[in-house]
Design a protein around this motif. Structure first.
Motif, mmCIF file in Angstrom:
data_model
loop_
_atom_site.group_PDB
_atom_site.id
_atom_site.type_symbol
_atom_site.label_atom_id
_atom_site.label_comp_id
_atom_site.label_asym_id
_atom_site.label_seq_id
_atom_site.Cartn_x
_atom_site.Cartn_y
_atom_site.Cartn_z
ATOM 1 N N TRP A 19 0.824 -1.066 0.161
ATOM 2 C CA TRP A 19 0.088 -0.012 0.074
ATOM 3 C C TRP A 19 0.845 1.132 0.154
ATOM 4 C CZ3 TRP A 19 -5.171 0.586 -1.079
ATOM 5 C CH2 TRP A 19 -6.115 -0.319 -0.989
ATOM 6 N N VAL A 22 0.875 2.629 -3.478
ATOM 7 C CA VAL A 22 -0.292 3.207 -3.999
ATOM 8 C C VAL A 22 -0.253 4.702 -3.508
ATOM 9 C CG1 VAL A 22 -2.880 2.964 -4.060
ATOM 10 C CG2 VAL A 22 -1.517 0.977 -3.665
ATOM 11 N N ALA A 24 -1.489 8.404 -2.612
ATOM 12 C CA ALA A 24 -2.742 8.815 -1.761
ATOM 13 C C ALA A 24 -3.949 9.104 -2.249
ATOM 14 C CB ALA A 24 -2.125 10.000 -0.967
ATOM 15 N N ASP A 26 -5.443 7.516 -4.954
ATOM 16 C CA ASP A 26 -5.950 6.228 -5.278
ATOM 17 C C ASP A 26 -6.605 5.595 -3.727
ATOM 18 O OD1 ASP A 26 -5.749 6.552 -7.688
ATOM 19 O OD2 ASP A 26 -4.119 5.198 -8.264
ATOM 20 N N THR A 27 -5.652 5.714 -2.721
ATOM 21 C CA THR A 27 -6.145 5.142 -1.490
ATOM 22 C C THR A 27 -7.544 5.953 -1.088
ATOM 23 O OG1 THR A 27 -3.655 4.534 -0.980
ATOM 24 C CG2 THR A 27 -5.288 4.747 0.697
ATOM 25 N N GLU A 28 -7.391 6.992 -1.200
ATOM 26 C CA GLU A 28 -8.467 7.974 -0.570
ATOM 27 C C GLU A 28 -9.762 7.712 -1.642
ATOM 28 O OE1 GLU A 28 -8.875 9.607 2.152
ATOM 29 O OE2 GLU A 28 -6.893 8.983 2.618
ATOM 30 N N VAL A 83 -6.460 0.631 5.484
ATOM 31 C CA VAL A 83 -5.585 0.883 4.472
ATOM 32 C C VAL A 83 -4.847 2.191 4.690
ATOM 33 C CG1 VAL A 83 -6.812 -0.629 2.851
ATOM 34 C CG2 VAL A 83 -7.199 2.011 2.712
ATOM 35 N N ARG A 84 -5.320 3.205 5.479
ATOM 36 C CA ARG A 84 -4.422 4.391 5.788
ATOM 37 C C ARG A 84 -3.165 4.225 6.768
ATOM 38 N NH1 ARG A 84 -9.518 7.388 6.321
ATOM 39 N NH2 ARG A 84 -9.855 8.540 4.463
ATOM 40 N N ILE A 144 -5.961 -0.276 -7.909
ATOM 41 C CA ILE A 144 -5.298 -0.829 -6.725
ATOM 42 C C ILE A 144 -4.793 -2.052 -7.088
ATOM 43 C CG2 ILE A 144 -5.526 -1.527 -4.285
ATOM 44 C CD1 ILE A 144 -5.996 1.455 -4.737
ATOM 45 N N ALA A 148 -1.779 -5.300 -3.147
ATOM 46 C CA ALA A 148 -2.352 -4.578 -1.967
ATOM 47 C C ALA A 148 -3.261 -5.363 -1.355
ATOM 48 C CB ALA A 148 -2.467 -3.146 -2.588
#
Length: 433
Positions: A19, A22, A24, A26-28, A83-84, A144, A148
């Motif tokens: 992660w 990845v 930030a 895309d994560t959000e 995932v954060r 993603i 991950a």
């Protein structure tokens, strides 16, 4: 030619979270889309759980909201947000605790039948698989990497185990509280049944019904001796009431006196000692308690066996003759006065012969067989007894008093080394050595 590899960077590479590669944004975006889907996804998971596990009981809160649905929502939230976390998704501890704290706010949210840990784990895993399919679709749309998502799946397995662990601890805590409340209510009911002045029968019956106990026609009361190894209440049948708060725990055993009941109670109480009183009508339960307490006192004095739970019905003679010790002593002082001039050993032998004669009223041969001596010895002793008591041995009342006293003396525990014995005539303690 070999190339030397530094192990430290390699270890760091293996432990790094996918992660972290990845972006930030895309994560959000993944978190936002997944969070938006949680209400719909939770409903789908709930429906499939009910289809797969029909034994799951649905319970609704005061607002009519499904307890299963609420738990699914509470579980999915920390999972998506994980995932954060720095270093990758790690929610097994904190997330599970937050889930428990949130679920605790529900008035009634125990939706799984019984303490079946494996069943609970199976339900959680099934719900996770249903959720995982939708989360994977969202991740594909965002871009993603599969690695991950695999990492998130591993964290999910840890999360499930943590949820099961938290739920199990909560359940054990609730069961412990419920067991404590049951014991308190049983103690209260035992107090009502054993009071010197019994409470109103109708009120007692209502209180008994409230805790799921039906008033029987007859009961027997047992009294137990605590010891340092008995720190927890014994496991008894649901029909037996236990007063665990008394200094000596008390049991109320319902039903008529049946063969083997005392043995069954002893088997249910390994390591315990005490006494089971006689079976009496319910209104006379205090009388059964009296005899059980009397027997326990005699056990403590060494006059009755101390191993296991003694059945008073098997020791009726001892219970009748041993408790009034002072009265027996006073009676003995008069009845056995003729033996006072005899030597201690001689007095004991004459007393044994006299008791055997009173019990059998037979000839020398029968008395001799009972006490293990020669018939001629019995004839010699009987002449001595006639010289000591004379015509009193032909008096019915005198013979009854003599047999009563001699039987009581026989029941008393024989003196052991270092312990005081009793003088045959006066009943007073005589020091040893």
């Amino acid at each position: 030619m070999s190339v030397r590899t530094d192990p430290a960077p390699a270890a760091a590479l293996r432990s790094a979270s996918v992660w972290s590669t990845v972006s930030a944004a895309d994560t959000e975006r993944f978190i936002s889309l997944a969070s938006t889907e949680i209400p719909t996804l939770s409903l789908e998971v709930m429906q499939q759980i009910h289809a797969q596990f029909p034994q799951v009981v649905e319970i609704f809160d005061d607002h009519g909201v499904s307890g299963v649905l609420t738990r699914i929502r509470l579980a999915l939230g920390p999972f998506v947000e994980s995932v954060r976390a720095a270093g990758g998704p790690k929610i097994a501890g904190d997330g599970a605790v937050r889930f428990r704290e949130a679920a605790a706010s529900l008035d009634r949210c125990e939706t799984l039948p019984g303490p079946a840990l494996d069943f609970m784990r199976a339900v959680y895993r099934f719900g996770a698989r249903v959720s995982w399919r939708r989360l994977t679709e969202i991740a594909d749309g965002v871009g993603i990497p599969p690695a991950a998502m695999y990492e998130l799946a591993e964290a999910g397995f840890d999360y499930i185990e943590a949820l099961v662990g938290e739920a199990t601890r909560d359940q054990l805590s609730n069961e412990s509280l419920a067991a404590g409340e049951r014991l308190r209510r049983q103690c209260r009911l035992v107090g009502l049944l054993l009071a010197d002045q019994p409470a109103d029968l109708e009120a007692t019956a209502q209180y008994a019904a409230n805790i799921g106990w039906r008033l029987p026609e007859t009961v027997a009361v047992a009294v137990l001796n605590r010891n340092e190894n008995m720190l927890l209440p014994p496991a008894l049948g649901t029909g037996i009431l236990l007063d665990w708060e008394s200094e000596q725990p008390r049991l109320v055993v319902p039903g008529s006196a049946q063969a083997g009941r005392a043995d069954a109670l002893r088997q249910a109480l390994p390591g315990w000692s005490g006494a089971l009183g006689p079976t009496v009508p319910l209104a006379q339960a205090a009388r059964s308690l009296h005899w059980a307490q009397t027997a326990v006192g005699l056990i403590a004095a060494g006059a009755l066996p101390s191993r296991g739970v003694l059945d008073c019905a098997e020791h009726t003679t001892a219970l009748l003759l041993l408790p009034p010790a002072e009265l027996i002593d006073d009676l003995a002082a008069g009845c056995l006065a003729p033996l006072a001039a005899c030597r201690p050993g001689q007095a004991d032998r004459l007393a044994d012969t006299l008791l055997a004669w009173l019990q059998t009223r037979g000839g020398a041969a029968e008395v001799a067989a009972r006490i293990g001596v020669h018939p001629q010895t019995v004839r010699y002793r009987m002449r001595q007894l006639r010289e000591l008591w004379g015509d009193a041995l032909d008096d019915h009342d005198q013979r009854f008093a003599l047999e009563l006293v001699l039987r009581a003396r026989k029941l008393q525990s024989p003196p052991s080394p270092g312990r005081p014995s009793h003088d045959l005539v006066t009943g007073r303690q005589v020091g040893v050595g």
